[in-house]
Design a protein around this motif. Structure first.
Motif, PDB file in Angstrom:
ATOM      1  N   ALA A   1      26.329 -12.204  70.019  1.00 22.89           N
ATOM      2  CA  ALA A   1      25.652 -10.906  70.086  1.00 22.89           C
ATOM      3  C   ALA A   1      26.506  -9.800  69.478  1.00 22.89           C
ATOM      4  CB  ALA A   1      25.293 -10.566  71.532  1.00 22.89           C
ATOM      5  N   VAL A   2      27.807  -9.736  69.821  1.00 21.82           N
ATOM      6  CA  VAL A   2      28.643  -8.667  69.272  1.00 21.82           C
ATOM      7  C   VAL A   2      28.907  -8.874  67.782  1.00 21.82           C
ATOM      8  CG1 VAL A   2      29.706  -8.048  71.481  1.00 21.82           C
ATOM      9  CG2 VAL A   2      30.849  -9.692  70.001  1.00 21.82           C
ATOM     10  N   GLU A   3      28.953 -10.141  67.347  1.00 20.02           N
ATOM     11  CA  GLU A   3      29.111 -10.403  65.921  1.00 20.02           C
ATOM     12  C   GLU A   3      27.854 -10.013  65.156  1.00 20.02           C
ATOM     13  OE1 GLU A   3      30.352 -14.511  65.735  1.00 20.02           O
ATOM     14  OE2 GLU A   3      32.466 -13.951  65.903  1.00 20.02           O
ATOM     15  N   LYS A   4      26.686 -10.307  65.724  1.00 17.52           N
ATOM     16  CA  LYS A   4      25.419  -9.987  65.071  1.00 17.52           C
ATOM     17  C   LYS A   4      25.259  -8.476  64.902  1.00 17.52           C
ATOM     18  CE  LYS A   4      20.471 -10.793  65.432  1.00 17.52           C
ATOM     19  NZ  LYS A   4      19.415 -11.467  66.182  1.00 17.52           N
ATOM     20  N   VAL A   5      25.687  -7.718  65.894  1.00 17.51           N
ATOM     21  CA  VAL A   5      25.583  -6.262  65.834  1.00 17.51           C
ATOM     22  C   VAL A   5      26.660  -5.685  64.917  1.00 17.51           C
ATOM     23  CG1 VAL A   5      25.689  -4.153  67.243  1.00 17.51           C
ATOM     24  CG2 VAL A   5      24.504  -6.150  68.103  1.00 17.51           C
ATOM     25  N   GLY A   6      27.730  -6.470  64.670  1.00 19.38           N
ATOM     26  CA  GLY A   6      28.799  -6.020  63.774  1.00 19.38           C
ATOM     27  C   GLY A   6      29.892  -5.225  64.443  1.00 19.38           C
ATOM     28  N   VAL A   7      30.083  -5.442  65.749  1.00 21.87           N
ATOM     29  CA  VAL A   7      31.095  -4.668  66.481  1.00 21.87           C
ATOM     30  C   VAL A   7      32.204  -5.533  67.066  1.00 21.87           C
ATOM     31  CG1 VAL A   7      29.496  -2.777  66.998  1.00 21.87           C
ATOM     32  CG2 VAL A   7      29.696  -4.696  68.600  1.00 21.87           C
ATOM     33  N   ALA A   8      32.250  -6.802  66.689  1.00 18.35           N
ATOM     34  CA  ALA A   8      33.251  -7.710  67.248  1.00 18.35           C
ATOM     35  C   ALA A   8      34.677  -7.234  66.992  1.00 18.35           C
ATOM     36  CB  ALA A   8      33.053  -9.119  66.691  1.00 18.35           C
ATOM     37  N   ASP A   9      34.902  -6.621  65.836  1.00 18.64           N
ATOM     38  CA  ASP A   9      36.265  -6.227  65.465  1.00 18.64           C
ATOM     39  C   ASP A   9      36.836  -5.096  66.314  1.00 18.64           C
ATOM     40  OD1 ASP A   9      34.362  -4.540  64.272  1.00 18.64           O
ATOM     41  OD2 ASP A   9      35.722  -3.982  62.661  1.00 18.64           O
ATOM     42  N   VAL A  10      36.022  -4.388  67.079  1.00 20.56           N
ATOM     43  CA  VAL A  10      36.550  -3.296  67.904  1.00 20.56           C
ATOM     44  C   VAL A  10      36.742  -3.697  69.361  1.00 20.56           C
ATOM     45  CG1 VAL A  10      35.578  -1.512  66.410  1.00 20.56           C
ATOM     46  CG2 VAL A  10      34.288  -2.272  68.399  1.00 20.56           C
ATOM     47  N   MET A  11      36.327  -4.903  69.743  1.00 13.69           N
ATOM     48  CA  MET A  11      36.500  -5.347  71.126  1.00 13.69           C
ATOM     49  C   MET A  11      37.955  -5.713  71.377  1.00 13.69           C
ATOM     50  SD  MET A  11      33.504  -4.934  72.258  1.00 13.69           S
ATOM     51  CE  MET A  11      31.856  -4.749  71.606  1.00 13.69           C
ATOM     52  N   SER A  12      38.390  -5.531  72.625  1.00 17.47           N
ATOM     53  CA  SER A  12      39.786  -5.819  72.978  1.00 17.47           C
ATOM     54  C   SER A  12      40.091  -7.309  72.976  1.00 17.47           C
ATOM     55  CB  SER A  12      40.098  -5.261  74.372  1.00 17.47           C
ATOM     56  OG  SER A  12      39.803  -3.897  74.429  1.00 17.47           O
ATOM     57  N   HIS A  13      39.161  -8.096  73.521  1.00 14.12           N
ATOM     58  CA  HIS A  13      39.382  -9.544  73.617  1.00 14.12           C
ATOM     59  C   HIS A  13      38.044 -10.252  73.513  1.00 14.12           C
ATOM     60  CE1 HIS A  13      41.062 -13.382  74.868  1.00 14.12           C
ATOM     61  NE2 HIS A  13      40.065 -13.490  75.715  1.00 14.12           N
ATOM     62  N   ILE A  14      38.006 -11.320  72.728  1.00 14.45           N
ATOM     63  CA  ILE A  14      36.804 -12.130  72.588  1.00 14.45           C
ATOM     64  C   ILE A  14      37.186 -13.589  72.783  1.00 14.45           C
ATOM     65  CG2 ILE A  14      35.023 -12.938  70.994  1.00 14.45           C
ATOM     66  CD1 ILE A  14      35.004 -10.228  69.710  1.00 14.45           C
ATOM     67  N   SER A  15      36.403 -14.287  73.617  1.00 14.87           N
ATOM     68  CA  SER A  15      36.633 -15.704  73.859  1.00 14.87           C
ATOM     69  C   SER A  15      35.295 -16.413  73.983  1.00 14.87           C
ATOM     70  CB  SER A  15      37.426 -15.897  75.161  1.00 14.87           C
ATOM     71  OG  SER A  15      37.457 -17.271  75.520  1.00 14.87           O
ATOM     72  N   THR A  16      35.182 -17.592  73.374  1.00 15.31           N
ATOM     73  CA  THR A  16      33.955 -18.359  73.530  1.00 15.31           C
ATOM     74  C   THR A  16      33.925 -19.090  74.869  1.00 15.31           C
ATOM     75  OG1 THR A  16      34.930 -20.210  72.331  1.00 15.31           O
ATOM     76  CG2 THR A  16      33.570 -18.680  71.052  1.00 15.31           C
ATOM     77  N   GLY A  17      35.033 -19.096  75.583  1.00 13.07           N
ATOM     78  CA  GLY A  17      35.097 -19.729  76.901  1.00 13.07           C
ATOM     79  C   GLY A  17      34.669 -18.757  77.990  1.00 13.07           C
ATOM     80  N   GLY A  18      33.378 -18.631  78.207  1.00 13.65           N
ATOM     81  CA  GLY A  18      32.860 -17.658  79.175  1.00 13.65           C
ATOM     82  C   GLY A  18      33.363 -17.887  80.593  1.00 13.65           C
ATOM     83  N   GLY A  19      33.185 -19.091  81.098  1.00 13.31           N
ATOM     84  CA  GLY A  19      33.628 -19.393  82.461  1.00 13.31           C
ATOM     85  C   GLY A  19      35.136 -19.292  82.597  1.00 13.31           C
ATOM     86  N   ALA A  20      35.853 -19.766  81.595  1.00 13.33           N
ATOM     87  CA  ALA A  20      37.314 -19.694  81.623  1.00 13.33           C
ATOM     88  C   ALA A  20      37.788 -18.241  81.573  1.00 13.33           C
ATOM     89  CB  ALA A  20      37.911 -20.487  80.464  1.00 13.33           C
ATOM     90  N   SER A  21      37.092 -17.413  80.793  1.00 14.38           N
ATOM     91  CA  SER A  21      37.457 -15.995  80.726  1.00 14.38           C
ATOM     92  C   SER A  21      37.327 -15.337  82.088  1.00 14.38           C
ATOM     93  CB  SER A  21      36.566 -15.250  79.721  1.00 14.38           C
ATOM     94  OG  SER A  21      36.789 -15.708  78.428  1.00 14.38           O
ATOM     95  N   LEU A  22      36.237 -15.646  82.792  1.00 19.62           N
ATOM     96  CA  LEU A  22      36.029 -15.076  84.124  1.00 19.62           C
ATOM     97  C   LEU A  22      37.093 -15.561  85.100  1.00 19.62           C
ATOM     98  CD1 LEU A  22      32.141 -15.240  84.454  1.00 19.62           C
ATOM     99  CD2 LEU A  22      33.559 -13.231  84.021  1.00 19.62           C
ATOM    100  N   GLU A  23      37.444 -16.843  85.017  1.00 21.54           N
ATOM    101  CA  GLU A  23      38.486 -17.372  85.897  1.00 21.54           C
ATOM    102  C   GLU A  23      39.834 -16.718  85.615  1.00 21.54           C
ATOM    103  OE1 GLU A  23      38.587 -21.642  85.913  1.00 21.54           O
ATOM    104  OE2 GLU A  23      36.521 -21.782  86.648  1.00 21.54           O
ATOM    105  N   LEU A  24      40.141 -16.476  84.355  1.00 19.54           N
ATOM    106  CA  LEU A  24      41.387 -15.812  83.998  1.00 19.54           C
ATOM    107  C   LEU A  24      41.412 -14.391  84.564  1.00 19.54           C
ATOM    108  CD1 LEU A  24      44.057 -16.026  82.425  1.00 19.54           C
ATOM    109  CD2 LEU A  24      42.854 -15.151  80.434  1.00 19.54           C
ATOM    110  N   LEU A  25      40.277 -13.685  84.465  1.00 20.29           N
ATOM    111  CA  LEU A  25      40.193 -12.332  85.027  1.00 20.29           C
ATOM    112  C   LEU A  25      40.334 -12.339  86.547  1.00 20.29           C
ATOM    113  CD1 LEU A  25      37.300 -10.829  82.881  1.00 20.29           C
ATOM    114  CD2 LEU A  25      39.716 -10.206  82.808  1.00 20.29           C
ATOM    115  N   GLU A  26      39.898 -13.433  87.178  1.00 17.03           N
ATOM    116  CA  GLU A  26      40.031 -13.566  88.628  1.00 17.03           C
ATOM    117  C   GLU A  26      41.477 -13.833  89.037  1.00 17.03           C
ATOM    118  OE1 GLU A  26      37.446 -16.617  90.139  1.00 17.03           O
ATOM    119  OE2 GLU A  26      35.698 -15.757  89.155  1.00 17.03           O
ATOM    120  N   GLY A  27      42.313 -14.177  88.081  1.00 15.81           N
ATOM    121  CA  GLY A  27      43.712 -14.459  88.383  1.00 15.81           C
ATOM    122  C   GLY A  27      44.003 -15.933  88.585  1.00 15.81           C
ATOM    123  N   LYS A  28      43.029 -16.786  88.313  1.00 18.29           N
ATOM    124  CA  LYS A  28      43.248 -18.218  88.464  1.00 18.29           C
ATOM    125  C   LYS A  28      44.125 -18.740  87.338  1.00 18.29           C
ATOM    126  CE  LYS A  28      38.939 -19.226  90.851  1.00 18.29           C
ATOM    127  NZ  LYS A  28      37.673 -19.988  90.825  1.00 18.29           N
TER     128      LYS A  28
END
Length: 103
Positions: free
Chosen positions: A60-87
């Protein structure tokens, strides 16, 4: 209504994280994923940390053309959430414990 309230709640004092957009392939620039991507890009440009997780959200962010301004992008959705949880993630632990080999 909820969607407008959601966008209105994103401010400079929040750390937004987008994970798993619905209808990410919608062609409408007014679709929820597009509007969220644009709002996150606006906040990222103002110094807010923005985290995009999951293949649909990345698309979605690539399609809109704004991916380059995001702080962090990961295709691992569940893993990203777990990392944010501190796991601790097995792949990150393995990288941290890896032995450096001189070439």
């Amino acid at each position: 209504m909820f969607f407008q309230l959601f966008l209105g709640g994103l401010t400079l004092k929040t750390t937004p994280s987008e994970n798993g957009s619905k209808e990410s392939t919608s062609s409408s620039s007014a679709s929820p994923p597009s509007a969220i991507a644009k709002k996150l890009a606006d906040l990222s440009g103002k110094g807010v940390t923005t985290i995009i997780g999951g293949g649909d959200s990345v698309a979605a962010v690539e399609k809109v053309g704004v991916a380059d301004v995001m702080s962090h992008i990961s295709t691992g959705g569940g893993a990203s959430l777990e990392l944010l949880e501190g796991k601790e993630l097995p792949g990150v632990i393995a990288l941290d414990e890896a032995v450096t080999v001189a070439v």
